[in-house]
Write a protein that holds these residues in place. Structure first.
Motif, PDB file in Angstrom:
ATOM      1  N   GLN A 158       0.831  -1.218   0.000  1.00  0.00           N
ATOM      2  CA  GLN A 158       0.000   0.000   0.000  1.00  0.00           C
ATOM      3  C   GLN A 158       0.862   1.263   0.000  1.00  0.00           C
ATOM      4  OE1 GLN A 158      -1.010  -1.724   3.409  1.00  0.00           O
ATOM      5  NE2 GLN A 158      -2.624  -3.002   2.556  1.00  0.00           N
ATOM      6  N   ALA A 159       2.202   1.099   0.034  1.00  0.00           N
ATOM      7  CA  ALA A 159       3.093   2.224   0.307  1.00  0.00           C
ATOM      8  C   ALA A 159       2.926   3.396  -0.667  1.00  0.00           C
ATOM      9  CB  ALA A 159       4.549   1.738   0.296  1.00  0.00           C
ATOM     10  N   VAL A 160       2.862   3.123  -1.961  1.00  0.00           N
ATOM     11  CA  VAL A 160       2.756   4.218  -2.933  1.00  0.00           C
ATOM     12  C   VAL A 160       1.433   4.962  -2.735  1.00  0.00           C
ATOM     13  CG1 VAL A 160       2.499   4.741  -5.394  1.00  0.00           C
ATOM     14  CG2 VAL A 160       4.322   3.209  -4.637  1.00  0.00           C
ATOM     15  N   ALA A 161       0.358   4.205  -2.553  1.00  0.00           N
ATOM     16  CA  ALA A 161      -0.960   4.828  -2.382  1.00  0.00           C
ATOM     17  C   ALA A 161      -1.035   5.608  -1.068  1.00  0.00           C
ATOM     18  CB  ALA A 161      -2.044   3.756  -2.429  1.00  0.00           C
ATOM     19  N   ASN A 162      -0.576   5.011   0.022  1.00  0.00           N
ATOM     20  CA  ASN A 162      -0.556   5.709   1.321  1.00  0.00           C
ATOM     21  C   ASN A 162       0.199   7.021   1.211  1.00  0.00           C
ATOM     22  OD1 ASN A 162      -1.815   3.638   2.725  1.00  0.00           O
ATOM     23  ND2 ASN A 162       0.090   2.739   3.494  1.00  0.00           N
ATOM     24  N   SER A 163       1.376   6.914   0.621  1.00  0.00           N
ATOM     25  CA  SER A 163       2.287   8.037   0.563  1.00  0.00           C
ATOM     26  C   SER A 163       1.711   9.149  -0.316  1.00  0.00           C
ATOM     27  CB  SER A 163       3.615   7.542  -0.016  1.00  0.00           C
ATOM     28  OG  SER A 163       4.699   8.264   0.455  1.00  0.00           O
ATOM     29  N   PHE A 164       1.148   8.751  -1.466  1.00  0.00           N
ATOM     30  CA  PHE A 164       0.541   9.758  -2.357  1.00  0.00           C
ATOM     31  C   PHE A 164      -0.561  10.497  -1.600  1.00  0.00           C
ATOM     32  CE2 PHE A 164      -2.434  11.188  -5.655  1.00  0.00           C
ATOM     33  CZ  PHE A 164      -1.573  11.861  -6.504  1.00  0.00           C
ATOM     34  N   ALA A 165      -1.395   9.744  -0.897  1.00  0.00           N
ATOM     35  CA  ALA A 165      -2.483  10.372  -0.126  1.00  0.00           C
ATOM     36  C   ALA A 165      -1.904  11.304   0.933  1.00  0.00           C
ATOM     37  CB  ALA A 165      -3.354   9.289   0.513  1.00  0.00           C
ATOM     38  N   GLU A 166      -0.846  10.880   1.586  1.00  0.00           N
ATOM     39  CA  GLU A 166      -0.245  11.709   2.643  1.00  0.00           C
ATOM     40  C   GLU A 166       0.296  13.023   2.064  1.00  0.00           C
ATOM     41  OE1 GLU A 166       1.859  10.076   6.281  1.00  0.00           O
ATOM     42  OE2 GLU A 166       3.531  10.489   4.951  1.00  0.00           O
ATOM     43  N   TRP A 167       0.973  12.944   0.929  1.00  0.00           N
ATOM     44  CA  TRP A 167       1.540  14.163   0.329  1.00  0.00           C
ATOM     45  C   TRP A 167       0.452  15.087  -0.192  1.00  0.00           C
ATOM     46  CZ3 TRP A 167       6.855  15.650  -0.660  1.00  0.00           C
ATOM     47  CH2 TRP A 167       7.777  14.832  -0.008  1.00  0.00           C
ATOM     48  N   MET A 168      -0.683  14.519  -0.607  1.00  0.00           N
ATOM     49  CA  MET A 168      -1.780  15.362  -1.104  1.00  0.00           C
ATOM     50  C   MET A 168      -2.293  16.306  -0.034  1.00  0.00           C
ATOM     51  SD  MET A 168      -1.986  14.714  -4.206  1.00  0.00           S
ATOM     52  CE  MET A 168      -3.437  15.636  -4.616  1.00  0.00           C
ATOM     53  N   TYR A 169      -2.070  15.943   1.192  1.00  0.00           N
ATOM     54  CA  TYR A 169      -2.464  16.783   2.326  1.00  0.00           C
ATOM     55  C   TYR A 169      -1.830  18.175   2.213  1.00  0.00           C
ATOM     56  CZ  TYR A 169      -2.790  18.158   7.255  1.00  0.00           C
ATOM     57  OH  TYR A 169      -3.031  18.835   8.409  1.00  0.00           O
ATOM     58  N   PHE A 170      -0.648  18.245   1.585  1.00  0.00           N
ATOM     59  CA  PHE A 170       0.096  19.511   1.491  1.00  0.00           C
ATOM     60  C   PHE A 170      -0.175  20.252   0.176  1.00  0.00           C
ATOM     61  CE2 PHE A 170       2.438  16.714   4.310  1.00  0.00           C
ATOM     62  CZ  PHE A 170       2.760  17.540   5.370  1.00  0.00           C
ATOM     63  N   MET A 171      -0.984  19.663  -0.703  1.00  0.00           N
ATOM     64  CA  MET A 171      -1.167  20.242  -2.037  1.00  0.00           C
ATOM     65  C   MET A 171      -2.547  20.886  -2.163  1.00  0.00           C
ATOM     66  SD  MET A 171       1.719  19.399  -3.498  1.00  0.00           S
ATOM     67  CE  MET A 171       1.554  19.524  -5.280  1.00  0.00           C
ATOM     68  N   ASN A 172      -2.644  21.855  -3.047  1.00  0.00           N
ATOM     69  CA  ASN A 172      -3.909  22.534  -3.285  1.00  0.00           C
ATOM     70  C   ASN A 172      -4.664  21.806  -4.395  1.00  0.00           C
ATOM     71  OD1 ASN A 172      -5.934  24.442  -3.228  1.00  0.00           O
ATOM     72  ND2 ASN A 172      -4.868  25.810  -4.661  1.00  0.00           N
ATOM     73  N   THR A 173      -5.331  20.725  -4.026  1.00  0.00           N
ATOM     74  CA  THR A 173      -6.075  19.920  -5.005  1.00  0.00           C
ATOM     75  C   THR A 173      -7.418  19.505  -4.412  1.00  0.00           C
ATOM     76  OG1 THR A 173      -5.281  17.774  -4.222  1.00  0.00           O
ATOM     77  CG2 THR A 173      -3.923  18.866  -5.873  1.00  0.00           C
ATOM     78  N   ASP A 174      -8.278  18.999  -5.296  1.00  0.00           N
ATOM     79  CA  ASP A 174      -9.525  18.363  -4.875  1.00  0.00           C
ATOM     80  C   ASP A 174      -9.235  16.860  -4.980  1.00  0.00           C
ATOM     81  OD1 ASP A 174     -12.000  17.243  -4.773  1.00  0.00           O
ATOM     82  OD2 ASP A 174     -12.897  18.522  -6.299  1.00  0.00           O
ATOM     83  N   PHE A 175      -9.119  16.167  -3.850  1.00  0.00           N
ATOM     84  CA  PHE A 175      -8.546  14.820  -3.844  1.00  0.00           C
ATOM     85  C   PHE A 175      -9.583  13.746  -3.496  1.00  0.00           C
ATOM     86  CE2 PHE A 175      -5.802  11.647  -1.380  1.00  0.00           C
ATOM     87  CZ  PHE A 175      -5.456  10.946  -2.532  1.00  0.00           C
TER      88      PHE A 175
END
Ligand code: CP
Length: 335
Positions: free
Chosen positions: A184-201
């Motif tokens: 799950q590492a890539v998916a977990n990590s992508f979700a975690e980094w999205m926390y810092f980005m200005n996106t609709d996730f």
């Protein structure tokens, strides 16, 4: 502000925004800091196979003038033991000695260590990479751990910024089928980094494979693939094993993204971290089309690794290095 002693998640960065900016700068000027790592040694240990991470990190170290030692521990090293039990089975060397020796040889250590996918507690504790970190007594970069892949995520954030410099994009992390349970590492990590980005996730996945909520509290979660696809600007296709029924494979080939499905959103960009199983995880015709940005993502692995190494060199060894990107741009324009 804190120094970046280790890099194992987005939370280790002093500023995610600055790290992305530094990566973008290094993509444009790869030789701008060619002496920064002179006489310092990066040691990388791969407990699992790798193409992109091994080569991009090696290239990043070379661009910074570092020396490099690299070992594939599976095929080239002694069988490692991470326990304190008497070693009367097949393992030959304990992590206590192996990590301490690597620490003697290297100034910065990079370690790849996948999850067991059968021992949730052990994987969630990140005990393997923490043992490498503590026992080597050197700054450590995660080259993918049991729960996260931060170098991949940094490259992914750079890719998103390149694709949508002036827009708050709708980003969908979409589960993909596979023939075997994968981390799950890539998916977990992508979700975690999205926390810092200005996106609709949004995360789109079957209910059975919802990720650990620790990584997804800020995301909209849906099991409706068509709805998620309809107005997305970018889809990140990725398979992962079940977290609730830990490590089990979820069989649902219907979720494979195909060119036919993209007809409702023909301009959507499609990401994948690679390696990808064509026509199992993701339609080959998508990978071969202009929708795919997977090579751009992989290309961004080099400046992403370079940015992290440079920040760690500065913070742990060479405080005199000036990482102000605006000042560096000014200097390059003068040169
Ligand atoms: N995406 C990625 O980490 O690729 P490798 O497993 O080849 O390093």
């Amino acid at each position: 502000m804190h120094n970046m002693k280790h890099f194992t998640s987005a939370f280790d960065a002093q500023s995610v925004r600055d790290l992305i900016q530094l990566g973008s700068y290094l993509k444009k000027y790869p030789n701008a800091f060619s002496d920064a790592g002179k006489n310092l040694t990066l040691g990388t240990v791969f407990m699992n196979p790798s193409l992109r991470t091994r080569l991009s990190t090696s290239k990043a170290a070379q661009l910074l003038g570092m020396n490099l030692l690299s070992i594939n521990a599976q095929s080239e090293g002694w069988a490692l033991d991470f326990s304190d039990a008497p070693m009367n089975h097949t393992t030959v060397e304990n992590i206590r000695e192996a990590a301490a020796v690597m620490g003697e040889y290297c100034d910065i250590l990079g370690v790849r260590s996948f999850p067991t996918l059968n021992n949730k507690q052990r994987d969630d504790s990140e005990q393997d990479i923490i043992q490498w970190m503590n026992l080597s007594r050197k700054p450590l970069i995660s080259l993918e751990s049991a729960t996260r892949h931060p170098l991949q995520s940094l490259a992914d954030m750079m890719t998103l910024q390149e694709l949508f410099p002036d827009k708050k994009p709708k980003v969908v992390l979409m589960w993909a089928p596979h023939v075997k349970p994968v981390p799950q590492a890539v998916a977990n990590s992508f979700a975690e980094w999205m926390y810092f980005m200005n996106t609709d996730f949004t995360i789109a996945c079957p209910d059975e494979v919802r990720l650990n909520e620790e990584f997804t509290a800020h995301a909209t979660i849906t099991n409706n693939q068509t709805e998620a696809l309809k107005d997305a600007d970018v889809i990140y296709a990725k398979s992962w094993a079940s977290y609730a029924e830990y490590g089990t494979l979820h069989h649902n080939a219907e979720w494979m993204l195909t060119s036919e499905k993209l007809r409702i959103n023909p301009d959507v960009k499609v990401m994948h971290c690679l390696p990808v199983r064509r026509d199992v995880e993701l339609g080959a015709s998508i990978l071969d089309s202009s929708n795919s940005v997977v090579i751009q993502q992989a290309s961004n692995r080099v400046p992403a690794a370079q940015a992290v190494l440079l920040q760690m060199i500065r913070d742990n060894y060479r405080n005199e290095i000036n990482l102000s990107v605006s000042e560096q741009i000014a200097l390059n324009q003068l040169a």
